[in-house]
Design an enzyme around this catalytic site. Structure first.
Site, short mmCIF file in Angstrom:
data_model
loop_
_atom_site.label_atom_id
_atom_site.label_comp_id
_atom_site.label_asym_id
_atom_site.label_seq_id
_atom_site.Cartn_x
_atom_site.Cartn_y
_atom_site.Cartn_z
N GLY A 175 -6.29 6.30 -8.78
CA GLY A 175 -7.62 5.71 -8.63
C GLY A 175 -8.64 6.36 -9.54
N LYS B 4 -17.70 5.86 0.65
CA LYS B 4 -16.43 5.69 1.36
C LYS B 4 -16.49 6.17 2.82
CE LYS B 4 -14.45 4.30 -2.48
NZ LYS B 4 -13.44 4.97 -3.20
N ASP C 137 -6.06 13.15 -3.83
CA ASP C 137 -6.03 11.69 -3.91
C ASP C 137 -7.38 11.13 -3.46
OD1 ASP C 137 -5.10 9.12 -4.29
OD2 ASP C 137 -3.26 9.42 -3.14
N GLY C 138 -7.61 9.89 -3.76
CA GLY C 138 -8.84 9.20 -3.36
C GLY C 138 -8.64 8.46 -2.05
N ALA C 139 -9.66 7.70 -1.65
CA ALA C 139 -9.56 6.90 -0.42
C ALA C 139 -10.51 5.72 -0.50
CB ALA C 139 -9.90 7.76 0.79
N ASP C 140 -10.20 4.68 0.26
CA ASP C 140 -11.08 3.52 0.33
C ASP C 140 -12.08 3.65 1.48
OD1 ASP C 140 -9.68 2.26 -1.79
OD2 ASP C 140 -8.07 1.85 -0.37
N LYS D 88 -6.31 3.71 2.65
CA LYS D 88 -6.01 3.83 1.24
C LYS D 88 -5.22 2.61 0.77
CE LYS D 88 -4.40 7.55 -0.56
NZ LYS D 88 -5.20 7.20 -1.73
N GLU E 294 1.77 7.20 -2.56
CA GLU E 294 0.70 8.13 -2.15
C GLU E 294 1.03 8.76 -0.80
OE1 GLU E 294 -3.22 6.23 -4.32
OE2 GLU E 294 -2.64 5.43 -2.39
N GLY F 94 -5.72 0.32 -4.60
CA GLY F 94 -5.11 0.38 -5.94
C GLY F 94 -3.61 0.06 -5.89
C1 5RP Z 1 -4.90 3.61 -4.60
C2 5RP Z 1 -5.78 4.32 -3.64
C3 5RP Z 1 -7.00 4.95 -4.21
O1 5RP Z 1 -6.94 6.31 -3.99
C4 5RP Z 1 -8.20 4.34 -3.53
O2 5RP Z 1 -8.18 2.94 -3.73
C5 5RP Z 1 -9.52 4.93 -4.07
O3 5RP Z 1 -9.69 4.61 -5.41
P1 5RP Z 1 -11.04 4.90 -6.17
O4 5RP Z 1 -11.18 6.37 -6.28
O5 5RP Z 1 -10.88 4.21 -7.50
O6 5RP Z 1 -12.15 4.28 -5.37
O7 5RP Z 1 -5.54 4.43 -2.47
O8 5RP Z 1 -3.79 3.05 -3.97
#
Ligand code: 5RP
Length: 214
Positions: free
Chosen positions: A27, A117, A77-80, A90, A99, A93
């Site tokens: 992400g 988020k 890692d990121g998150a939604d 998550k 993940e 992406g």
């Molecule tokens: C991908 C994910 C990403 O970590 C999530 O979508 C966050 O992305 P971004 O940092 O672009 O907002 O879960 O599968």
């Protein structure tokens, strides 16, 4: 917004020491961390998607296969969506399965995100992402809808060649029960609810980076 993402990512990289095995999430937010790791650390990275693998290679990070390790030192890692108990949604992406595997193998799972988020309850802003096996996926989607969501098929397949769907639920239910119900459906490979997995979240905000800890 990009500055907020970058500031959260920088905090997470402070936890990384040379020689560590590091899970590399997917992400736009974690990409800031990956670029900084490439410049400042000598580690072995385990990527969670083809996209991240390409970026990590470009940044000069040595990569290992997940099958080479029993344990990963730290995963970033990121998150939604992130709630106050550090539960995550998550997968927007599409990398949720890899993940989740990498996060489960990690001693410390660190999440980086901007303040947009943060939610009171998961499902408030983002759908639950779910990966489905192709065979009988329409039946699997109907099963998901019977849990009370609108289920929308995405165009893009996952790196594993499976279908991806977005499930729009109301944010009222018990998220733990929902996670179990989704997982119990035949044809579901994995869902993007990461319950009780994150150790730490760095949230980039206009007044600085907030740290949420378990
Ligand atoms: C991908 C994910 C990403 O970590 C999530 O979508 C966050 O992305 P971004 O940092 O672009 O907002 O879960 O599968």
């Amino acid at each position: 917004m990009e500055e907020l993402k970058r500031s959260a990512a920088e905090k997470a990289v402070e936890l990384i020491e040379n020689g560590m095995v590091v899970g590399l999430g997917t992400g736009s937010t974690v990409s800031y961390a990956i670029k900084l790791i490439g410049k400042t650390r000598k580690v072995t990275g385990v990527p969670t998607s083809v996209e991240t693998e390409k970026l990590a290679k470009k940044c000069g990070i040595r990569l290992g296969s997940i099958e080479d390790f029993d344990v990963i030192d730290i995963d970033i890692d990121g998150a939604d969506e992130i709630d106050g108990s550090l539960n995550l949604s998550k997968g927007l992406g599409g990398a949720l399965y890899r993940e989740k595997v990498v996060a489960l193998m990690s001693k410390t799972f660190v999440v980086v995100a901007d303040e947009s988020k943060l939610v009171e309850k998961l499902c408030e802003k983002a759908p639950v992402s779910v990966e489905l096996l192709p065979f009988g996926y329409r039946r699997t989607m109907r099963e998901l809808e019977s849990l009370g969501c609108r289920c929308v098929l995405r165009e893009k397949r996952s790196d594993n060649g499976n279908m991806l769907v977005s499930c729009y639920f109301e944010p009222l239910q018990s998220i733990e029960d929902l996670a179990k119900e989704i997982k119990s459906i035949t044809g579901v490979v994995e869902h993007g609810l990461f319950i009780g997995m994150a150790s730490k979240c760095f949230i980039g905000g206009r007044r600085g980076v907030i740290t949420l800890e378990r």
